[in-house]
Enzyme design. Sequence first.
Site, PDB file in Angstrom:
ATOM      1  N   GLU A 100      40.978  78.953   7.354  1.00  0.00           N
ATOM      2  CA  GLU A 100      40.279  78.984   6.062  1.00  0.00           C
ATOM      3  C   GLU A 100      40.420  77.635   5.375  1.00  0.00           C
ATOM      4  O   GLU A 100      41.468  76.992   5.456  1.00  0.00           O
ATOM      5  CB  GLU A 100      40.877  80.095   5.185  1.00  0.00           C
ATOM      6  N   ASP A 102      39.631  76.189   1.514  1.00  0.00           N
ATOM      7  CA  ASP A 102      39.341  76.771   0.197  1.00  0.00           C
ATOM      8  C   ASP A 102      39.098  75.762  -0.905  1.00  0.00           C
ATOM      9  O   ASP A 102      39.884  74.831  -1.089  1.00  0.00           O
ATOM     10  CB  ASP A 102      40.550  77.596  -0.296  1.00  0.00           C
ATOM     11  N   GLU A 104      38.887  76.822  -4.910  1.00  0.00           N
ATOM     12  CA  GLU A 104      38.911  77.899  -5.897  1.00  0.00           C
ATOM     13  C   GLU A 104      38.984  77.275  -7.287  1.00  0.00           C
ATOM     14  O   GLU A 104      39.789  76.371  -7.525  1.00  0.00           O
ATOM     15  CB  GLU A 104      40.104  78.837  -5.688  1.00  0.00           C
ATOM     16  N   HIS A 117      41.674  74.462  -7.333  1.00  0.00           N
ATOM     17  CA  HIS A 117      42.742  74.848  -6.410  1.00  0.00           C
ATOM     18  C   HIS A 117      42.210  74.688  -4.983  1.00  0.00           C
ATOM     19  O   HIS A 117      41.122  75.189  -4.668  1.00  0.00           O
ATOM     20  CB  HIS A 117      43.120  76.303  -6.708  1.00  0.00           C
ATOM     21  N   THR A 118      42.943  73.996  -4.116  1.00  0.00           N
ATOM     22  CA  THR A 118      42.531  73.842  -2.720  1.00  0.00           C
ATOM     23  C   THR A 118      43.633  74.362  -1.806  1.00  0.00           C
ATOM     24  O   THR A 118      44.815  74.332  -2.154  1.00  0.00           O
ATOM     25  CB  THR A 118      42.233  72.372  -2.356  1.00  0.00           C
ATOM     26  N   ASN A 119      43.227  74.831  -0.634  1.00  0.00           N
ATOM     27  CA  ASN A 119      44.201  75.317   0.341  1.00  0.00           C
ATOM     28  C   ASN A 119      43.589  75.214   1.729  1.00  0.00           C
ATOM     29  O   ASN A 119      42.356  75.214   1.887  1.00  0.00           O
ATOM     30  CB  ASN A 119      44.598  76.771   0.038  1.00  0.00           C
ATOM     31  N   ARG A 128      49.452  75.778   1.553  1.00  0.00           N
ATOM     32  CA  ARG A 128      49.200  74.331   1.549  1.00  0.00           C
ATOM     33  C   ARG A 128      48.349  73.966   0.322  1.00  0.00           C
ATOM     34  O   ARG A 128      47.367  73.242   0.414  1.00  0.00           O
ATOM     35  CB  ARG A 128      48.484  73.917   2.826  1.00  0.00           C
ATOM     36  N   GLU A 129      48.762  74.451  -0.822  1.00  0.00           N
ATOM     37  CA  GLU A 129      47.958  74.272  -2.025  1.00  0.00           C
ATOM     38  C   GLU A 129      48.105  72.871  -2.617  1.00  0.00           C
ATOM     39  O   GLU A 129      49.201  72.318  -2.679  1.00  0.00           O
ATOM     40  CB  GLU A 129      48.357  75.304  -3.091  1.00  0.00           C
ATOM     41  N   TRP A 194      46.891  86.452 -12.411  1.00  0.00           N
ATOM     42  CA  TRP A 194      47.542  85.195 -12.007  1.00  0.00           C
ATOM     43  C   TRP A 194      46.739  83.931 -12.310  1.00  0.00           C
ATOM     44  O   TRP A 194      47.303  82.832 -12.379  1.00  0.00           O
ATOM     45  CB  TRP A 194      47.843  85.200 -10.505  1.00  0.00           C
ATOM     46  N   GLY A 198      49.336  81.556 -15.001  1.00  0.00           N
ATOM     47  CA  GLY A 198      50.159  82.516 -14.293  1.00  0.00           C
ATOM     48  C   GLY A 198      49.943  83.956 -14.703  1.00  0.00           C
ATOM     49  O   GLY A 198      50.802  84.817 -14.474  1.00  0.00           O
ATOM     50  N   ARG A 277      60.002  75.416  -3.543  1.00  0.00           N
ATOM     51  CA  ARG A 277      59.281  76.393  -2.736  1.00  0.00           C
ATOM     52  C   ARG A 277      59.709  76.326  -1.279  1.00  0.00           C
ATOM     53  O   ARG A 277      59.645  77.324  -0.559  1.00  0.00           O
ATOM     54  CB  ARG A 277      57.780  76.141  -2.860  1.00  0.00           C
TER      55      ARG A 277
END
Length: 289
Positions: A100, A102, A104, A117-119, A128-129, A194, A198, A277
Amino acid sequence: MASLASVLGLFVLILSIFIATSAGNFYQDFGITWGDGRAKILNNGELLTLSLDKASGSGFQSNNEYLFGKIDMQLKLVPGNSAGTVTAYYLSSKGSNWDEIDFEFLGNLSGDPYILHTNVFSQGKGNREQQFYLWFDPTADFHTYSILWNPQRIVFSVDGTPIREFKNKESMGVPFPKNQPMRIYSSLWNADDWATRGGLVKTDWSQAPFTASYRNFNANACVWSSGSSSCSSNSASSSASGNNAWLSEELDSTSQQRLQWVQKNYMIYNYCSDTKRFPQGLPTECNMS
């Protein structure tokens, strides 16, 4: 003076070129997949809109599957108070070990910036944001969001400016999306648990319906059908001739500088800097230049 026949011939030629370049449209390239009428194709297929209200969002997907490509789409995002909403635009395969790529767009209170937001997922593994603010108001007009996906790299771009590059590091044990064909998907949905601060800021349904708009889709890509690719086996030669130059495209020095400018000034989260993280160590690709 040109003869009538030659003038008519020129007109027919121009008309045929115009038809060839404008043939692709949303009726031809996409299907609405959910939303019970909230997604609409308008203007003879030149415009698509997704809407969200308290009952449901909406979405669409491409008719074709692609295995590598250079994909462009112009989007105009939900204006005003879009808190709690997410407009997703992405490539994805199917199955438990899916790939995928992304984009967003996380809505926000009126006057506050959207978060882009990318991933990247490969073989079912994401996390992998990278997140960015944009250097313009993405609700005021259409802007072009592009994904270059070739065997060497994935590049996310906004109005031709690269914002992120994910390189193929399979030689170092990092999976890379290269074997699974993907469709293009987009959806507008409620994620107020979210999406905005958040989940602290909830969707204001008095502002509904929320609407995002799409136009000028273009895919210079390898279409996957019946187990084979539309890109010829001699893709190296066709790439060299320029027909499929994107298959080996990389960022030149100017593009690298623009990428660094965006990441220095507009990046607000990078998983490769998030030691909390990843307490056992950052992912392998983060430790490579």
